[in-house]
Structures are given as C-alpha cells and as structure tokens.
Write an enzyme that holds these catalytic residues in place. Structure first.
Site, PDB file in Angstrom:
ATOM      1  N   ARG A 130       0.814  -1.221   0.000  1.00 31.36           N
ATOM      2  CA  ARG A 130       0.000   0.000   0.000  1.00 31.36           C
ATOM      3  C   ARG A 130       0.849   1.273   0.000  1.00 31.36           C
ATOM      4  O   ARG A 130       0.316   2.367  -0.156  1.00 31.36           O
ATOM      5  CB  ARG A 130      -0.963   0.014   1.198  1.00 31.36           C
ATOM      6  CG  ARG A 130      -0.277   0.050   2.542  1.00 31.36           C
ATOM      7  CD  ARG A 130      -1.258  -0.019   3.698  1.00 31.36           C
ATOM      8  NE  ARG A 130      -0.547   0.084   4.970  1.00 31.36           N
ATOM      9  CZ  ARG A 130      -1.040   0.630   6.057  1.00 31.36           C
ATOM     10  NH1 ARG A 130      -2.258   1.145   6.030  1.00 31.36           N
ATOM     11  NH2 ARG A 130      -0.340   0.677   7.159  1.00 31.36           N
TER      12      ARG A 130
ATOM     13  N   HIS B  67      -9.045  -2.396   2.439  1.00 30.98           N
ATOM     14  CA  HIS B  67      -9.289  -1.622   3.674  1.00 30.98           C
ATOM     15  C   HIS B  67     -10.129  -0.386   3.329  1.00 30.98           C
ATOM     16  O   HIS B  67      -9.704   0.764   3.500  1.00 30.98           O
ATOM     17  CB  HIS B  67      -7.931  -1.216   4.254  1.00 30.98           C
ATOM     18  CG  HIS B  67      -7.947  -0.713   5.650  1.00 30.98           C
ATOM     19  ND1 HIS B  67      -8.826   0.249   6.098  1.00 30.98           N
ATOM     20  CD2 HIS B  67      -7.166  -1.028   6.711  1.00 30.98           C
ATOM     21  CE1 HIS B  67      -8.580   0.511   7.373  1.00 30.98           C
ATOM     22  NE2 HIS B  67      -7.579  -0.261   7.765  1.00 30.98           N
TER      23      HIS B  67
ATOM     24  N   ASP C 209     -13.313  -1.838  16.241  1.00 24.24           N
ATOM     25  CA  ASP C 209     -12.280  -2.532  15.474  1.00 24.24           C
ATOM     26  C   ASP C 209     -12.545  -4.020  15.643  1.00 24.24           C
ATOM     27  O   ASP C 209     -12.161  -4.620  16.642  1.00 24.24           O
ATOM     28  CB  ASP C 209     -10.888  -2.153  15.979  1.00 24.24           C
ATOM     29  CG  ASP C 209      -9.776  -2.637  15.052  1.00 24.24           C
ATOM     30  OD1 ASP C 209     -10.084  -3.332  14.068  1.00 24.24           O
ATOM     31  OD2 ASP C 209      -8.603  -2.313  15.325  1.00 24.24           O
TER      32      ASP C 209
ATOM     33  N   GLU D 229     -14.356  -3.730   5.465  1.00 22.86           N
ATOM     34  CA  GLU D 229     -13.244  -4.287   4.710  1.00 22.86           C
ATOM     35  C   GLU D 229     -13.521  -5.731   4.296  1.00 22.86           C
ATOM     36  O   GLU D 229     -13.873  -6.559   5.134  1.00 22.86           O
ATOM     37  CB  GLU D 229     -11.973  -4.219   5.548  1.00 22.86           C
ATOM     38  CG  GLU D 229     -11.710  -2.822   6.111  1.00 22.86           C
ATOM     39  CD  GLU D 229     -10.557  -2.792   7.101  1.00 22.86           C
ATOM     40  OE1 GLU D 229      -9.593  -3.563   6.899  1.00 22.86           O
ATOM     41  OE2 GLU D 229     -10.631  -2.022   8.064  1.00 22.86           O
TER      42      GLU D 229
END
Length: 301
Positions: free
Chosen positions: A100, A170, A214, A273
């Site tokens: 990334r 993501h 999360d 995601e």
C-alpha cells in the site's frame, strides 16, 4: 513511466486518462458515462468512485492524507497484503504488509462492451520485497468501473512452496452521519473485538457505531449493506474469496491523534473491509493463484 507515455500506451479516448496526482503520483481518471473514478498507481488504490447521477462519492478520502513515498494514503480502498494487521511473525515489519506504500505498475486498460472500463495494476517480487518477505510472487488488482465498481486482488505464487497470506481491501466508505449509519448482514456472526483485547463476541442486530470499533467478523457469507439515511442511500458490498470482514471506526480520541485525519472525520466515514483475516487464512499452492473480490453498488434508500 511518465504521464505522456502512460497516456500513449494505456489511455482510452473518452474513458480513461492519466494525470499527475498529489505528491507527483500518477492517477488514472475514469469518466465513461456510467461513473467517474480516480485510481492511484501508487498503492494500487481506488481513491474515488461516483456513479452517474449520484450526488456523493462512495469513498471517503481524507483532506489530510499523506502523498509521500513510504506512507499509505488515508482513504479510498488501500490494499493490505501479504498480511493484514501486525507482522504475523513478529519481526517488526510494517503493519498491513508492504504494497500500500509503494508505486505499482500499470499492466493494462480495457474498454468493455457494456461501457465499463477496466484497469489492471500490479507488482512483482524484487530484491527489496524479498528482504521483507522472501517469496516469489506476482500481485495485481483489477478495477472495473461501471454503474458499480469491482475490485479484484490476484495473488500468483511463482515459487516452489505454498504461500500463506492474509489480506484486505481496507475500504473507507463515506457516510453522512456515523451516528445514524448502520451495517446490515452480520446479525448472528461471531467477531473478534480488538478494542476489547480480541475477545470473541456475537453480533446481535445491525452494527451501529457509538465509539471506537475494530472488529474481525468471521463466517461472513451474505452481502453487507451500509444503510446511510443521512445521505439517503445504501451501499451494497458483495464479496468473493472471503469469509471474514473487518469493521473499523477510530472514533474521536484516536482520530484526534492521527496527523492525516481531521478531528471530526470519524463522523463521515466507516471502514467495511473485505478480508482474509483472523482465522480466514489463505494458502496459495506453488504455481497457483488466489482471487479476493469486492463489488460496491449504490442503492437509493
């Protein structure tokens, strides 16, 4: 490869052109009548997607995002590969892998019969990647821009032994008000709560956000839907090659600590995601390949 050469080799008249993006990174701009999109060659990353006639972008992209070598771009659909989360071997390597935050290569573009546009970006192992991850590979993303957008990660194992990978798209979705948004399709699924030390829990009803979230959801088999009444729309997320999904929002305290995120950006974004994460680990046999796909479609509510 410079912008002029990219346009000469890969530009599509009336559909796709390359421009200099922020930080000098080349960006493919798509406008084919079905939708507009912006795709960064750095990171192989979808930055923007807006179907024709829709007032809002699907993607959230931070105004404070870094456009620097070695930094990930905050927003759009960053690619985590060949691992998701912290270094699985505890060697101090970067979280979420190493693709990334490096420049990819344009491998091809195509105008499809139904009016959609496809661009393929990729990279392969080299001396630098083998110092981080000592394996031979070819990795690519195929992005097809039409009335929906489809992203496909393709891992090709060029070595003589099986590869073990985890990975993620993501993706940061734009929402009108995080307090009103909810995520459908995970009722009854187990999840690992990373905010609570990785405790295993079970989802009851829609996912709503009222603090830091999360979570790695497991056993995901249905399409997921972001219901966003503030923007009057639903975003459908259809996946393939995946049985897990990550839901993330940093909330106020963490957002305020991030230099590439405004203090109140958490109110306008939700990461949902498409992943191979947690127990959803992939083995790619020698000489084989593996595909992870996600398709995003806007439905007016």
């Amino acid at each position: 490869m410079g912008i002029e050469q990219l346009n000469n080799e890969f530009g599509l008249a009336g559909q796709l052109r390359f421009v200099d993006g922020k930080g000098g990174f080349p960006v493919a701009e798509v406008d084919n009548g079905l939708a507009t999109a912006r795709i960064s060659v750095y990171g192989g990353q979808l930055l923007s997607f807006r179907p024709a006639g829709q007032p809002e972008d699907l993607m959230f992209l931070s105004d404070g995002a870094y456009y620097q070598e070695g930094k990930a771009i905050k927003g759009g659909a960053p690619v985590c590969w060949p691992w998701f989360g912290p270094d699985p071997e505890g060697q101090g390597r970067p979280a979420h892998g190493f693709v990334r935050n490096r420049l990819w290569e344009v491998l091809g573009t195509e105008a499809l019969a139904e009016g959609a546009t496809r661009i393929t970006l990729g990279l392969a192992d080299d001396e630098q990647t083998r110092e981080i991850w000592p394996h031979r590979f070819r990795f690519s993303i195929e992005i097809t821009v039409g009335s929906s957008v489809t992203l496909e990660l393709v891992t090709a194992n060029l070595g003589d032994e099986a590869l073990t990978i985890t990975q993620a798209l993501h993706t940061y979705f734009r929402v009108g008000d995080i307090g009103q948004a909810q995520l459908l399709g995970l009722d009854g699924n187990d999840y690992l709560d990373k905010v609570d030390g990785g405790a295993q829990k079970q989802q009851s009803g829609p996912v709503t956000i009222s603090g830091e979230v999360d979570r790695i959801y497991t056993g995901v088999e249905e399409d997921l839907i972001i219901d966003d009444p503030a923007l009057g729309r639903r975003i459908r997320i259809a996946s393939g090659g995946s049985r897990s999904a990550v839901v993330w929002n940093p909330w106020s305290e963490i957002a305020a600590q991030m230099g590439d995120l405004a203090d109140d950006d958490y109110t306008r974004m939700l990461c949902v995601e498409t992943t191979n994460a947690g127990p959803d680990v992939v083995q790619v046999p020698a000489g084989g390949e593996y595909r992870l796909t996600a398709k995003y479609t806007v439905e007016r509510s």
